[in-house]
Design an enzyme around this catalytic site. Structure first.
Site, PDB file in Angstrom:
ATOM      1  N   ASP A   7      17.350 145.698  10.606  1.00  0.00           N
ATOM      2  CA  ASP A   7      17.891 144.495   9.991  1.00  0.00           C
ATOM      3  C   ASP A   7      16.758 143.543   9.647  1.00  0.00           C
ATOM      4  O   ASP A   7      15.640 143.661  10.154  1.00  0.00           O
ATOM      5  CB  ASP A   7      18.853 143.772  10.943  1.00  0.00           C
ATOM      6  CG  ASP A   7      20.090 144.608  11.253  1.00  0.00           C
ATOM      7  OD1 ASP A   7      20.377 145.535  10.482  1.00  0.00           O
ATOM      8  OD2 ASP A   7      20.747 144.326  12.268  1.00  0.00           O
ATOM      9  N   LYS A  38      22.027 142.786   6.278  1.00  0.00           N
ATOM     10  CA  LYS A  38      22.560 141.734   7.155  1.00  0.00           C
ATOM     11  C   LYS A  38      22.105 140.347   6.710  1.00  0.00           C
ATOM     12  O   LYS A  38      21.860 139.478   7.528  1.00  0.00           O
ATOM     13  CB  LYS A  38      22.159 141.968   8.613  1.00  0.00           C
ATOM     14  CG  LYS A  38      22.818 143.201   9.225  1.00  0.00           C
ATOM     15  CD  LYS A  38      24.267 142.973   9.502  1.00  0.00           C
ATOM     16  CE  LYS A  38      24.874 144.114  10.330  1.00  0.00           C
ATOM     17  NZ  LYS A  38      26.295 143.893  10.609  1.00  0.00           N
ATOM     18  N   MET A  62      23.026 131.765  15.466  1.00  0.00           N
ATOM     19  CA  MET A  62      23.627 132.012  14.143  1.00  0.00           C
ATOM     20  C   MET A  62      24.582 130.893  13.758  1.00  0.00           C
ATOM     21  O   MET A  62      25.655 131.127  13.215  1.00  0.00           O
ATOM     22  CB  MET A  62      24.364 133.361  14.133  1.00  0.00           C
ATOM     23  CG  MET A  62      23.511 134.540  14.555  1.00  0.00           C
ATOM     24  SD  MET A  62      24.448 136.075  14.724  1.00  0.00           S
ATOM     25  CE  MET A  62      25.449 135.708  16.164  1.00  0.00           C
TER      26      MET A  62
END
Length: 491
Positions: A34, A56, A168
């Site tokens: 990723d 991603k 995130m």
């Protein structure tokens, strides 16, 4: 049937990859990675390893989770040893558990290799200890993604005195702030947001729950980032070791082969730079050319080695042929710090050593010692200049220059984020030619380009690329030039 390693690659700084992860990567015949894993981890793969980027990106996943799961199964069933590389730790909001369960359902062997989670390491690089006596006796790590759909007990979180960390959570920052304040958290509670922590793109906004959104806009923070709430944020300036490094925020590219990059790379990283290796050159040994000379090595008064590759290929050939180096009576001479270090690693201390990585430097120290009866061997690249040979022959010496390797176009590696590079370091004309072949000369027109010496500078100029040259043509000279251009974050 193959095997899958679910590998935590850490938060972005290549040096935070674990030793176990490196060992596993060397076994892999296929890897899936990723964007948060960082491209530096690809340096540990074997040349024939198949590489698959899983994307991603926020709001734009190149592969869905189901597609990733299916690809893991497919590669393993083909017999591959698969490395599924994830940023941070596979089981900390990395969906590694879902992938492991899929492999289990398919009776595919797997192993989980923990990684350094960004929840702690990014805070460290931002000068924020996640716990601190008198400020926080614990911490809570939560996902901040899709805050509207989160099942967090905001009423409970707002009452906790410990550090709160949201991963995130960039787009969810307004909702996180609103929910904490609405449930009783003081609007004056210290709050920090760190973007792309542990990398050259690290940015940090510090404020309170009331002001943090404005601070984030002022600093220009975007995803990916980590949100920290709690009194430990107040230590961010005092403990801010990483951002105080002289080359913090600078992303440099080294263009030579990985075997030759290590010393320069480590020196630059110690100064705070992020370093990307693009292996523009590949070494193809032609050591069989030494066959003519191996039986007469004891007759040479000097053996001159001009590169790390030359040292390694020369001595590897001697070992392969069971040659006793005690038969060599002549003196060794070397060009450059890295070459001398490679020679010392073979148990040989050079009698003549040029600090600068150019033939002229070695001539300066070697030429006065040469007599016309001397016999000299120069095992080197097929592309090397004839300067040493011609100048030493002018002294009356017998000089045999033998090509023991070719320098050819390398694979390059991950070139996808070259636009992030602030400066490019060229260490030979070959690196210039090959980088132009890999990327085109226009890729270097808006970069600060550094040539190790005048010969390399000449090749850059021949390609229409502006560059500066080091005063001292060596690794130390390169470091000095980088500090001159970017020292104290003067980007």
């Amino acid at each position: 049937m193959g095997k899958v390693y679910l590998i935590g690659a850490g938060p972005g700084d290549e040096d935070l990859i674990t030793l176990k992860a490196v060992k596993a990567l060397k076994k892999c015949t296929a890897v899936m990675y990723d964007r948060l894993a960082g491209s530096g981890i690809l340096n540990y793969l074997n040349e024939d390893c198949e590489i698959y980027y899983c994307g991603k990106e926020p709001g734009c996943h190149y592969k869905s989770q189901d597609e990733i799961n299916n690809m893991l199964v497919e590669l393993a069933k083909k017999g591959h040893t698969v490395g599924r590389i994830k940023g941070g730790d596979p089981y900390v909001f990395g969906r590694g558990g879902e992938e492991a369960l899929t492999l289990l359902d398919e009776n595919i062997e797997f192993e989980v290799i923990p990684g350094v989670t960004s929840a702690i390491s990014v805070l460290n690089y931002g000068g924020i200890p996640i716990t601190h006596r008198g400020l926080s006796q614990g911490f809570h790590v939560m996902t901040g993604k899709s805050a509207k759909e989160l099942n967090h007990r905001w009423d409970a979180l707002a009452k906790l005195p410990e550090t709160l960390v949201f991963l995130m959570g960039f787009k969810s920052l307004p909702m996180i702030v609103k929910n904490l304040i609405a449930n009783g958290k003081s609007k004056n509670t210290p709050c920090g947001v760190i973007m792309r922590g542990t990398t050259a793109l690290q940015k940090k906004a510090i404020g309170t729950l009331e002001t943090i959104e404005e601070k984030v806009r002022e600093v220009g923070i975007s995803s990916p980032c980590i949100i920290i709430v709690g009194d430990v944020v107040t230590l961010n300036d005092k403990l801010n070791w990483y951002e105080r490094k002289p080359l913090f925020g600078i992303n440099l590219c080294i263009t030579r082969g990985k075997e030759q990059s290590s010393i320069l790379k480590e020196d630059l990283k110690e100064l705070g730079a992020e370093v990307r290796e693009i292996n523009s050159i590949k070494i193809e040994p032609t050591k069989e050319n030494l066959k003519t000379y191996i039986d007469s090595l004891k007759e040479y008064d000097y053996i001159v080695l001009t590169s790390v590759n030359g040292v390694n290929i020369f001595f590897d050939y001697l070992m392969e042929n069971n040659y006793d180096i005690r038969n060599i009576k002549g003196k060794f001479a070397s060009v450059g710090k890295a070459t001398s270090k490679a020679l010392r690693s073979r148990g040989i201390v050079p009698s003549y050593e040029a600090k600068e990585f150019v033939g002229e430097g070695l001539l300066k120290v070697l030429e006065p010692a040469i007599n016309k009866e001397d016999k000299i061997l120069i095992p080197c690249s097929s592309a090397s200049r004839d300067l040493l040979k011609s100048k030493l022959e002018e002294k009356g010496a017998t000089v045999h220059k033998v090509s023991i390797y070719d320098t050819v176009l390398g694979e390059g590696g991950d070139l996808s984020q070259f636009e992030r590079i602030n400066g490019v370091i060229f260490t030979s004309p070959s690196t210039v030619k090959n980088m132009v072949k890999l990327l085109g000369k226009d890729a270097f027109l808006n970069k600060k380009n550094i040539a190790i010496g005048p010969v390399t500078l000449k090749e850059l100029q021949a390609n229409g690329i502006d560059a500066v040259v080091c005063k001292e043509h060596s690794i130390d000279g390169l470091i000095d030039k980088v500090k001159e251009l970017w020292g104290d974050n003067n980007a």
